[in-house]
Design an enzyme around this catalytic site. Structure first.
Site, PDB file in Angstrom:
ATOM      1  CD  GLU A 171     -12.861 -10.741  16.904  1.00 47.79           C
ATOM      2  OE1 GLU A 171     -12.066 -10.660  15.958  1.00 47.79           O
ATOM      3  OE2 GLU A 171     -13.588  -9.965  17.206  1.00 47.79           O
ATOM      4  CD  GLU A 273     -13.045 -12.104  12.609  1.00 51.25           C
ATOM      5  OE1 GLU A 273     -12.820 -10.990  12.566  1.00 51.25           O
ATOM      6  OE2 GLU A 273     -14.058 -12.618  13.116  1.00 51.25           O
TER       7      GLU A 273
END
Length: 374
Positions: A171, A273
């Site tokens: 991320e 995710e």
């Protein structure tokens, strides 16, 4: 994924085309399944520590089983595993990665390695250097990234379980290894990413390189980030996106962003995710990340059926990416249940779990319907 902070870039735009209301369709469609995708992944990073602390996993009939096998029998094809450099609790390192990759390979599953380049959680709100790298910068920091990456991937290859994919950072909307690799200095960030990517390919030539952002519904932010990476020649194969519907926008926005990214960069796209609650109310007393009805995605109740519908619909989004460029979906931590000692803070053995109501195992330890991949 643990501590979420939204990162918004100037110029971000939705640009979403309207789709049919998938949620209502999913909840009334009975046994209908989403189109198949090659990557049906499960992040099982918490499993070794959970098992060491007594976690129990059951099939839907109540019999005790191996969580990896239960998920594989349900249709999962990949295992995702995060790597920390020197975790305070001694987990998420090379021994656990090697052991879990062997378990996955024995069941015919491939492994996706998720490098955080930190001693703990890395996400849009925190990208902290490992303590051992605190004094490094420039070429020395690039070497540390390369050496760490090659060490893990080389060991996996040497034991006969090479990684199918590897994320160079987790991320990383705002960069990684702050402050050196901040996205405010793209030349430095590109140097670190390139170092990790090249080391991964050298250590494990068949491994595909993933660059992973949060905010999977943010088309403008995704363009801004990958335009910068591509213009500096950062090598990669797959665009990874986190997408949690209660944080990152609508499924329409995910579809628009995934379609655009695949066409604009000529790369495959993966939801690296996602997750959704099967109920509200914490099992261990620690406040859950999603703990109230006001946080839910409209049309998806916090029920086993709502969780299953979410998985069916997000998988269908990826199956619709043109040219077969939608690789699939990884469910984040489906086996992270409320086991004492296996909490969110690796430095605090007494910390609780804020995720257990989004696992794919219920509070009775039984596999939920979404274990059978929709």
């Amino acid at each position: 994924m643990m501590r979420r902070r939204t990162l918004v870039r100037a110029g971000a735009t939705a640009l979403a085309a309207p789709l049919a209301p998938a949620a209502l369709t999913a909840l009334t469609a009975g046994p209908a399944r989403a189109a198949q995708v090659p990557v049906r992944g499960v992040d099982l990073s918490s499993v070794p520590k959970g098992e060491d602390h007594g976690a129990v996993f059951r099939h839907q009939d109540g019999t005790v089983g191996d969580p990896v096998r239960i998920l594989q029998e349900g249709g999962a094809t990949w295992v995702r595993l995060k790597v920390w450099v020197n975790s305070p609790d001694g987990y998420h390192g090379k021994p656990q990665i090697l052991a879990m990759a062997r378990r996955a390979a024995a069941l015919g599953m491939q492994t996706l390695v998720d490098f955080h380049y930190s001693d703990s959680w890395a996400d849009p709100g925190q990208q902290n250097k490992p303590a051992a790298w605190a004094g490094l910068g420039g070429a020395a920091l690039e070497r540390a990234v390369a050496d760490h990456t090659a060490d893990i991937l080389g060991a996996l290859a040497a034991q006969g379980t090479p990684a199918g994919m590897a994320q160079i950072g987790n991320e990383i909307n705002g960069g990684l290894l702050w402050p050196d690799g901040s996205a405010d200095d793209w030349d430095a960030l590109a140097g670190l990413l390139t170092s990790g990517s090249r080391a991964a390919t050298a250590a494990s030539p068949g491994t595909r390189i993933v660059l992973h952002l949060a905010e999977g519904g943010d088309l403008g932010g995704t363009r801004w980030w990958f335009d910068n990476a591509v213009s500096r020649g950062v090598p990669f194969d797959v665009i990874g996106l986190s997408f949690y519907g209660y944080w990152h926008g609508s499924l329409d926005e995910l579809q628009a962003n995934a379609d655009d990214a695949a066409a604009r960069y000529g790369k495959d796209v993966l939801v690296a995710e996602t997750g959704y609650p099967f109920r509200l109310g914490s099992e261990d007393g620690t406040a859950d990340l999603i703990g109230s009805s006001s946080q839910l995605v409209p049309g998806y109740p916090a029920t086993p059926e709502g969780q299953l519908a979410w998985m069916r619909d997000i998988t269908a989004v990826m199956a619709r990416v043109p040219g077969g460029r939608g690789l699939g979906v990884c469910y984040w931590e489906p086996a992270w249940t409320a086991t004492p000692g296996n909490g969110w803070d690796p430095a605090d053995p007494g910390s609780g779990n804020a995720w257990e109501n989004q696992a794919l195992f219920g509070y009775d330890d039984r596999a939920l319907p979404a274990v059978t991949w929709p």
